[in-house]
Write a protein that holds these residues in place. Structure first.
Motif, PDB file in Angstrom:
ATOM      1  N   ILE A   1       0.864  -1.190   0.000  1.00 15.90           N
ATOM      2  CA  ILE A   1       0.000   0.000   0.000  1.00 15.90           C
ATOM      3  C   ILE A   1       0.897   1.235   0.000  1.00 15.90           C
ATOM      4  N   PRO A   2       0.762   2.113  -0.997  1.00 22.00           N
ATOM      5  CA  PRO A   2       1.702   3.235  -1.159  1.00 22.00           C
ATOM      6  C   PRO A   2       1.381   4.439  -0.273  1.00 22.00           C
ATOM      7  N   LEU A   3       1.084   4.180   1.006  1.00 22.49           N
ATOM      8  CA  LEU A   3       0.718   5.232   1.948  1.00 22.49           C
ATOM      9  C   LEU A   3       1.420   4.971   3.265  1.00 22.49           C
ATOM     10  N   SER A   4       1.701   6.032   4.012  1.00 20.30           N
ATOM     11  CA  SER A   4       2.384   5.860   5.287  1.00 20.30           C
ATOM     12  C   SER A   4       1.418   5.362   6.352  1.00 20.30           C
ATOM     13  N   GLU A   5       1.963   4.701   7.358  1.00 21.72           N
ATOM     14  CA  GLU A   5       1.138   4.247   8.475  1.00 21.72           C
ATOM     15  C   GLU A   5       0.485   5.436   9.173  1.00 21.72           C
ATOM     16  N   ALA A   6       1.241   6.505   9.313  1.00 22.57           N
ATOM     17  CA  ALA A   6       0.714   7.674  10.012  1.00 22.57           C
ATOM     18  C   ALA A   6      -0.518   8.234   9.318  1.00 22.57           C
ATOM     19  N   SER A   7      -0.484   8.316   7.991  1.00 22.87           N
ATOM     20  CA  SER A   7      -1.634   8.880   7.272  1.00 22.87           C
ATOM     21  C   SER A   7      -2.830   7.926   7.324  1.00 22.87           C
ATOM     22  N   ILE A   8      -2.578   6.611   7.298  1.00 18.62           N
ATOM     23  CA  ILE A   8      -3.685   5.653   7.385  1.00 18.62           C
ATOM     24  C   ILE A   8      -4.363   5.753   8.745  1.00 18.62           C
TER      25      ILE A   8
END
Length: 918
Positions: A651-658
């Motif tokens: 998944i091309p998203l950071s953990e923080a943003s999720i």
């Protein structure tokens, strides 16, 4: 401008208004569109040959189709493609479209549904000289065949094929050819994928429609707009559909021309408020014999539980239909005593929902229009209100004693409820209640079965001390780039939060400044049907055109449900070497299981299919079981899978943003955060998470399947010893050993006949009479199984229908559980002259079946050969289908006995073995 300007004003005559509209207002709109370039050319070419005219969503689909074909702006100019985006579809501004059409050989019009632009364009170009007028195609091509039909939905893949075929008439593009070859190969490979196992939309667990849409045998009903329309595919004699407010109109037209004298018409309270009252008025005017069944579920359930605008109370609705002229009004409720005295018009009758069938039989015999108002709150809305403290939450849950359950499925037939789920055990398929989806309707307890237990004051068990996942030491994965659009397909079951996953990922991408599009399949699908969300993420927002992921363009399949993941629409998006799949291995039966108790779940076939379509790059995980055990609710499954896929670097998203997106969503924030983190841990060390989630107690040992025939037989010998005594078990063992020796002599190495006999004979020899039910409730494993699911409880109540108290089921409190051990110790009376329970038709049949089956075994062995072996196995396996209690068991036994007699006759007849083999 005309004198006074363009506006309508008093005291204009209507012809003057029409003149101003046609002579001034429409030309003004066209002038505005021209001056402000509402319609404009998007792609130009120095040597244009093919023009594409499109608008709205279709414009995005065209852009995606061109991208899928490998046609960027530069290649389009090289080919000779010109693209025109229409911003005002009617009236079509003529000067811009004329300028666009000059020099073109052909114009392809791409628009959804009706040919609004195409017909105007053809009209405007009609008077051009034939040598300069381009050919126009859209819905149909020049031969009259469908090209982009007005029914269904236009997709980028469909548009791509048409564009490629038009280009191919004058230009050869290797890029386009390569893409078309891929699509053709993909379709060819998917043709061999079985598509018979699908999810259909269905009523929610505990939905009032489960009961309200039932009609008496011999009657028919008609559907309309709303959830009750789904009854048309539930074998409930419910037919047709109509627009909102047209309910009953089809019967008004049919009635004079059919021998049927009465019709039931389903109608929702929201539809009634909108325009359904007009349908009732029409039926009254037509003097129809019809009963309107108005489901008052207190919410617009289909679209999210909004209140019906200006909604009536049940009493006000009854008063209104009486004022319209309806004389016969009945109100049905699960709590009919809740209405204050004098609430309803005189003559209105009140009924409990248990008496619905009898009431409807009465109403169908009455002349004229009658109204039945079924008052029960929407199950999904109940769930929402209970969570918010706006509605009382019954301090009760239903539990099924799996060892008592016979797996007949009568509870599913009675309740039509998807919260009644299958459980595969050593002793066959049983039933359980999915506590995560149960909405406490309690209709399932009406099933004719002594396995239902009411658990009062219970809390769902959560794994104590392990609720927080420690991810501090986990390595962070390398995240994929999304310089090109990154497609994620999320599949699942309606009502389980699939769309929420897409929303969380979309918000996370937004927080990072990335472009994102999402397409969610909702509507009817939200009710237990197949749901699929397309999420596309890209660093450059302007590179995202269509919201739908094209064939072969998915980078990640996040399969919260394997059935939807293995469907054609999902598999078409996958490509070996490019797509990666994270799949929930949980076997969640489609809703049709409620009436098909023996439905098999083809898990292995679906797993193989998914692996093949991603080139083996797939991981399957028991996400539902792990998430439910770790967090106490199956709703944790989806975010568990998101965490799993993220830790795998997909998944091309950071953990923080999720997690920030989870927080912004505002619902069950800590719960979903922990689910995400447990998913991360499972992706890193699945064995450790499995160890943590292992059940602490042993009440469900019966779910463990035997690994060998010897173990299978030994477990049944132990069971029969406890059921009756050692002699009873020895009788069983001797019979099975005799079959085993005979089978080995005829077909060395084969065990299928022995296994069939071992399973069937043990089932027949341990029929569940009063003594056995008492023994199973006295077994410590019963309390252990309760403790595996609940933290604690205040009171247990068993639902039974003792033969000496009639067929109606009643609740029995803890005193009966204290009596059970005493009754169990009286098992020595079983079948004797002193057995007070042994004289019923059911008990006599059960004893008779044992002898009949033993005789059938002897006949089979006397004629056993390689040719008769397969038929012998079928005969030996048949008794396992004799399930249930009371009338259900008697009916099943009659059917199986007749089938066995026919098979045995074929086996024993001359040349029977050869015929069986053939």
């Amino acid at each position: 401008m005309p004198p006074g300007g363009l506006n309508i004003r008093w005291p204009d005559k209507f012809l003057e208004q029409e003149l101003r509209l046609m002579a001034h207002r429409i030309p003004a709109a066209l002038a505005f569109a021209k001056a402000n370039r509402i319609d404009r050319t998007i792609i130009e070419s120095p040597h244009p040959r093919l023009g594409i005219v499109t608008t709205g969503k279709s414009y995005l689909d065209v852009m995606q189709a061109l991208a899928d074909l490998g046609i960027d702006e530069r290649h389009a100019a090289e080919i000779g493609i010109r693209l025109y985006k229409v911003g005002m579809t009617w009236p079509l501004e003529p000067s811009g479209i004329r300028a666009f059409a000059e020099g073109l050989e052909e114009i392809l019009v791409v628009e959804e549904k009706r040919s609004v632009i195409e017909e105007q364009l053809k009209a405007q170009l009609y008077n051009w000289r034939e040598d300069v007028r381009p050919r126009v195609i859209g819905e149909r091509d020049e031969s009259g065949a469908w090209a982009l039909p007005p029914y269904g939905e236009l997709t980028p893949a469909m548009i791509a094929r048409v564009v490629a075929s038009r280009i191919g008439r004058f230009y050869t593009s290797l890029r386009v050819k390569e893409r078309l070859d891929f699509l053709a190969d993909k379709e060819k490979r998917l043709e061999s994928v079985p598509q018979g196992f699908t999810r259909i939309p269905y009523f929610c667990a505990g939905c009032p429609h489960n009961t309200s849409t039932n009609i008496p045998e011999g009657s028919q009903a008609m559907a309309g707009i709303g959830c009750h329309f789904m009854a048309t595919w539930m074998d409930r004699e419910t037919l047709t559909y109509t627009h909102m407010g047209g309910e009953g109109a089809t019967w008004i037209g049919q009635a004079p021309f059919t021998s049927r004298t009465h019709m039931f018409q389903n109608l929702g309270d929201g539809t009634y408020t909108h325009s359904g009252s007009l349908a009732i008025r029409a039926a009254l005017a037509a003097r129809s014999n019809i009963t309107y069944k108005i489901l008052y579920n207190d919410a617009v359930a289909m679209t999210g539980g909004q209140p019906a605008e200006s909604a009536f109370s049940v009493a006000a609705m009854a008063a209104q239909v009486r004022a319209e002229g309806v004389q016969r009004i009945a109100v049905v409720s699960d709590a009919p005593d809740k209405y204050p005295a004098g609430s309803f018009p005189s003559g209105t009758t009140l009924h409990h929902r248990d008496g619905l069938d009898a009431l409807q039989r009465t109403l169908r015999e009455e002349s004229g229009v009658s109204v039945l108002i079924y008052d029960q709150t929407c199950a999904a809305e109940k769930r929402r209100r209970r969570k918010r403290g706006l509605m009382p939450d019954p301090d009760e849950r239903i539990f099924i004693n799996e060892k008592v359950c016979e797996g007949c499925g009568d509870c599913g037939v009675k309740s039509n409820c998807v919260a009644v789920v299958p459980v595969e055990t050593e002793w066959g398929r049983k039933r359980a209640i999915d506590q995560s989806s149960c909405n406490k309707d309690f209709s399932c307890v009406k099933g004719f079965c002594p396995s239902f237990v009411s658990v009062r004051g219970a809390q769902i068990r959560r794994l104590r001390g392990k609720g927080d996942a420690d991810v501090a030491t986990l390595p962070s994965p390398a995240l994929p780039a999304c310089t090109e659009p990154y497609g994620i397909i999320v599949t699942g079951i309606g009502g389980t939060g699939v769309v929420t996953v897409a929303e969380v990922l979309g918000m996370a991408a937004h927080l990072e400044g990335k472009g994102v599009t999402a397409l969610d399949q909702t509507g009817l699908a939200q009710k237990n049907g197949a749901v699929m969300s397309h999420v596309r993420i890209c660093d450059q927002p302007d590179r995202l055109h269509a919201v739908r992921i094209a064939a072969g363009q998915a980078r990640l399949l996040l399969a919260c449900d394997m059935v939807v993941a293995a469907g054609f629409d999902t598999l078409a998006k996958l490509k070996p070497g490019q797509s990666f799949a994270v799949v929930n291995r949980h076997e969640s039966m489609p809703a049709t299981f409620t009436h098909a108790p023996d439905l098999n779940f083809p898990a292995h076939g679906m797993e193989d299919t998914i692996r093949e379509q991603v080139g083996g790059d797939a991981e399957f995980v028991e996400a539902t079981r792990l998430a439910t055990t770790l967090l106490g609710d199956a709703l944790a499954t989806n975010m568990f899978l998101v965490g799993y896929a993220w830790q795998k670097g997909r998944i091309p998203l950071s953990e923080a943003s999720i997690l920030r997106a989870v927080e912004l969503n505002g619902a069950m924030v800590d719960f979903n955060t922990q689910a995400f983190r447990w998913g991360r841990l499972a992706a890193h060390d699945l064995a450790e998470v499995e160890r943590v989630a292992a059940p602490p107690l042993g009440g469900n040992d019966h779910r463990r399947l035997s690994e060998s025939l010897d173990e299978l037989i030994a477990r049944r010998v132990t069971h029969l010893t406890g059921y009756q005594n050692a002699a009873w078990a020895a009788r069983y063992r001797a019979r099975v050993d005799r079959v085993r020796a005979a089978e080995d002599a005829v077909l060395p190495g084969s065990e299928s006949l022995t296994e069939a006999v071992a399973r069937s004979l043990a089932k027949l020899m341990s029929y569940k009479d009063e003594y056995e039910v008492a023994r199973l409730y006295s077994d410590p494993a019963f309390v252990s199984s309760l403790k595996e699911q609940f933290e604690d409880w205040k009171r247990l109540e068993i639902h039974l229908a003792p033969p000496f108290m009639g067929a109606e089921k009643r609740r029995f409190g803890p005193w009966l559980l204290r009596l059970m051990p005493l009754l169990a110790r009286l098992k020595g009376l079983r079948g004797s002259g002193l057995d007070p329970f042994g004289r019923s038709a059911e008990r006599k049949l059960e004893r008779q079946l044992i002898g009949e089956f033993e005789a059938a075994i002897e006949s089979i062995l006397a004629h056993l050969s390689p040719d008769t072996h397969a038929l012998a196995v079928d005969i030996a396996a048949a008794p396992r289908r004799i399930r249930g209690f009371g009338p259900i068991k008697l009916k099943a036994a009659a059917e199986v006995r007749a089938e066995m007699a026919d098979m045995l006759e074929r086996l024993l007849s001359p040349y029977g073995g050869r015929r069986a083999a053939e």
